[in-house]
Structures are given as C-alpha cells and as structure tokens.
Design an enzyme around this catalytic site. Structure first.
Site, short mmCIF file in Angstrom:
data_model
loop_
_atom_site.label_atom_id
_atom_site.label_comp_id
_atom_site.label_asym_id
_atom_site.label_seq_id
_atom_site.Cartn_x
_atom_site.Cartn_y
_atom_site.Cartn_z
N GLU A 275 -58.83 -5.15 -24.59
CA GLU A 275 -59.05 -5.52 -25.99
C GLU A 275 -59.75 -4.38 -26.73
OE1 GLU A 275 -61.33 -9.08 -25.51
OE2 GLU A 275 -59.79 -9.99 -24.24
N GLU B 43 -58.00 -12.58 -21.04
CA GLU B 43 -58.44 -11.88 -19.85
C GLU B 43 -57.53 -12.13 -18.65
OE1 GLU B 43 -61.48 -11.65 -22.75
OE2 GLU B 43 -60.46 -13.44 -21.96
N GLN C 52 -63.89 -6.74 -21.96
CA GLN C 52 -64.84 -6.28 -22.97
C GLN C 52 -66.30 -6.60 -22.65
OE1 GLN C 52 -64.73 -7.57 -27.39
NE2 GLN C 52 -63.39 -5.77 -27.25
N ALA D 186 -68.50 -8.64 -19.27
CA ALA D 186 -68.33 -9.26 -17.96
C ALA D 186 -68.33 -10.79 -18.06
CB ALA D 186 -69.43 -8.81 -17.00
N ASP D 187 -69.00 -11.33 -19.05
CA ASP D 187 -69.06 -12.78 -19.24
C ASP D 187 -67.68 -13.41 -19.42
OD1 ASP D 187 -71.23 -11.16 -20.47
OD2 ASP D 187 -72.28 -13.07 -20.51
N ILE E 123 -64.89 -12.45 -17.88
CA ILE E 123 -63.99 -12.13 -16.79
C ILE E 123 -63.54 -13.38 -16.02
CG2 ILE E 123 -65.67 -11.83 -14.90
CD1 ILE E 123 -64.19 -9.18 -14.25
N HIS F 75 -72.75 -12.79 -23.55
CA HIS F 75 -72.56 -11.33 -23.55
C HIS F 75 -73.58 -10.62 -22.66
CE1 HIS F 75 -70.60 -12.61 -27.30
NE2 HIS F 75 -69.83 -11.54 -27.16
#
Length: 343
Positions: free
Chosen positions: A35, A66, A88, A90-91, A93, A135
């Site tokens: 993204e 994702e 963008q 890790a939260d 993923i 985030h």
C-alpha cells in the site's frame, strides 16, 4: 566489504531504501509491492524513488488488502519471482496470517523442495509514534512459532541494510520487522525524544554498496562480566542507555534475528556472566522472552547465580496516551538489574 569501502551517513529508513535499491539492481526478479509503496514512496518513505528508477511493473501499489498482498506474493514466488511485500503497519498483518502460515511457510515442505517462497515481508512495528492499539503492536512472537518462517529485527542502520539484503536473497520466507521508534535516530530512553542524530551514531556509517549480515548471528553491543542482557530492536538503545548510567558491567547482546537464533552466543555469554535479563517491548505472556528464558534455563542452569529476569510490555491492550509507561524503560530495567545483582 573492506575497511576502505565508501560509507554514507544514513538513518534506518535510508539504509532500508538503499538495500532495496541495490537488490533490485542486482536481481530483476525482485518486485516490491504494498500500500502506497510506489508513487508515494511508502508511509515512512522507505521505498521513495524506487518506482521512478525501477518502473511501475517492479514497484507498485496494491489495494488495502493484506491477505491479497501476501497471497499475490506467494503466487509470485511459485512463478520464480522474489517479492518484497510491505505491510504498512505490523498491526494489520493478521488478515494475512493464513497465507503466511499455511502457504508461504509450508511451500518448500509441501512441494518436497520443488518450490520455495523467497519472499521478505517488511513491516514497521512497535510503538513510539502514539499510534495506539492499531499502529503500535509488537507481534514477533507469533511468527517465531511458525516453522518455516524466519524473523529479523534490526536495531540500527548498518544492520538494517545488511540484514535486509540477506533476507531478500534467502530462499525461505522472512518476516522483517522495522522498529519505527528508531527509524530516524536514537532517542532519550527516559522520554523517547531524539537526543542525537544518526549522523553522530556509530552505526550510521553505512557502506554505500552491497554487503550482507548473515541471518542467525547476534551482535555483542557491549562486553561485560556481571550480567547478560538479551534484547533486540528499540530495546537495544534503551538497554545501552540504562547500562551506561548504572555502573554495572553488563554484556549487551543484540539478537538481530529471532529465528534463526544465535543460541551459541547467548549460551557463551550467560555462562560467562552467570546472570541474565531479557528485554522486549511486546507483552510479557507468551512473548519471545519466555522462549529465551526457557533456553537459557535449559542450557545454562548450572552457571546461573540468580533467577532470570524479564522486562517487557504489560499484558494489556496497547495504551495510547500511556505508551511511555507501557514501554520497558530505565526504571523497570534498573530494578531488574538491581535484583539480579543482589541475588
């Protein structure tokens, strides 16, 4: 790489950008997707200018999906490409876990070696920007549990570039977490404010050309004889700051890669010092520190002179306004060091 190799002052973002650029120049099968990674250059600018230089077919934006990003990357691997997808934050993923766990991690084994998944999933992780619960998470322990995945977390620009090149060239899937709190430079461990630019930090002198840092090799940040401190990512800087003020002769080990883990370096250090403190930002329960503690206990029991200490994030949803209280900081780490030294 030799001692006279030209270097350039870089922060971690610039080092990551350089690694991607060099790898794409060397291997036309490398593709960057995610993204806003194309025209915009990524939300943190880690992929800036890559699309302009390497073209829209090799650096391109994806929809906000994702599971789609990672699913497409797995398909690219089977086709013979070497994708570097960016998640963008890790939260976000988690929707891609099925593709990572059930497809990418198992592809080599399911195909008896006929196919591999040479993909490197880059993602900013951890706190430091007041991003709150969506985030700021540190989900590394989830991926270390998955057989077939490698997990890498650099702590400085020099390591970030060398480790990323090694990850991209690896024939197995790698989760490459980038600590966003130190993207632009070291910080004051007490308050999280930058105190010195990367330009004055030893690890900011990054070779301009190609070099690799092997996965699975820890780095000794500071040698010592009193206690071993195991840490990675942002916590390396927190730990170094606390030790510098403590007067304790601590040995600081930057793990750099969690899987594969340099257990030999850990074992040698703990057997020398007789004490061990583990520091990570993620929550305590089932955090990677629990695995480290078990390994140290199994391998170094007769050398230990004190119980192993863990200094971690709290077992709570990630707090927004209280994130600096959530982080393992000088007070809690100092208390842990005092306990192990007095045992």
């Amino acid at each position: 790489m030799t001692d006279d190799t030209p270097t350039k002052t870089m922060n971690m973002i610039q080092a990551i950008n350089s690694a991607l650029d060099i790898c794409m120049e060397r291997d036309k099968d490398i593709v960057v997707l995610g993204e806003d990674v194309g025209y915009f250059g990524g939300v943190f600018k880690a992929t800036e200018h890559l699309q302009k230089k390497h073209g829209k077919t090799r650096v391109f934006d994806t929809p906000i999906t994702e599971c789609g990003i990672i699913g497409v990357a797995v398909g690219m691997c089977t086709y013979g490409l070497r994708p570097v997808p960016e998640i963008q934050f890790a939260d976000y993923i988690y929707p891609a876990l099925d593709q990572l766990v059930s497809e990418a991690a198992r592809l080599r084994y399911r195909s008896a070696g006929e196919y591999t998944a040479p993909m490197t999933v880059r993602s900013p992780f951890g706190g430091g920007i007041f991003g709150g619960q969506t985030h700021s998470q540190s989900p590394e322990a989830i991926f270390t549990h998955v057989a077939g995945l490698k997990t890498v977390i650099p702590s400085n620009p020099y390591d970030a570039k060398g480790l990323l090149i090694a990850a991209i060239e690896d024939n197995d899937p790698v989760i490459f977490f980038e600590p966003k709190r130190i993207y632009n430079g070291p910080f004051d461990g007490h308050y999280g404010k930058p105190v010195t630019p990367w330009a004055k930090h030893p690890s900011s002198a990054v070779p301009e050309g190609y070099y690799r840092i092997p996965l699975g090799k820890a780095a000794t940040v500071r040698e010592g004889n009193d206690v071993t401190i195991l840490c990675y990512g942002t916590m390396v800087h927190v730990t170094a700051g606390v030790v510098a003020e403590s007067g304790i002769d601590a040995e600081i080990i930057d793990l750099r890669t969690l899987v594969p883990l340099d257990i030999e370096a850990i074992e040698a250090s703990v057997k020398k010092t007789g004490r061990c403190v583990i520091v990570h930002e993620a929550t305590r329960t089932s955090g990677f520190g629990a695995e480290l503690s078990a390994l140290v206990q199994e391998r170094c029991f007769h050398s230990l002179e004190a119980p192993i200490e863990r200094v971690t994030g709290w077992d709570t949803p990630y707090p927004h306004s209280l994130e600096w209280a959530y982080f393992p900081g000088p007070v809690r780490l100092g208390q842990a060091l005092k306990r192990v030294m007095e045992s």
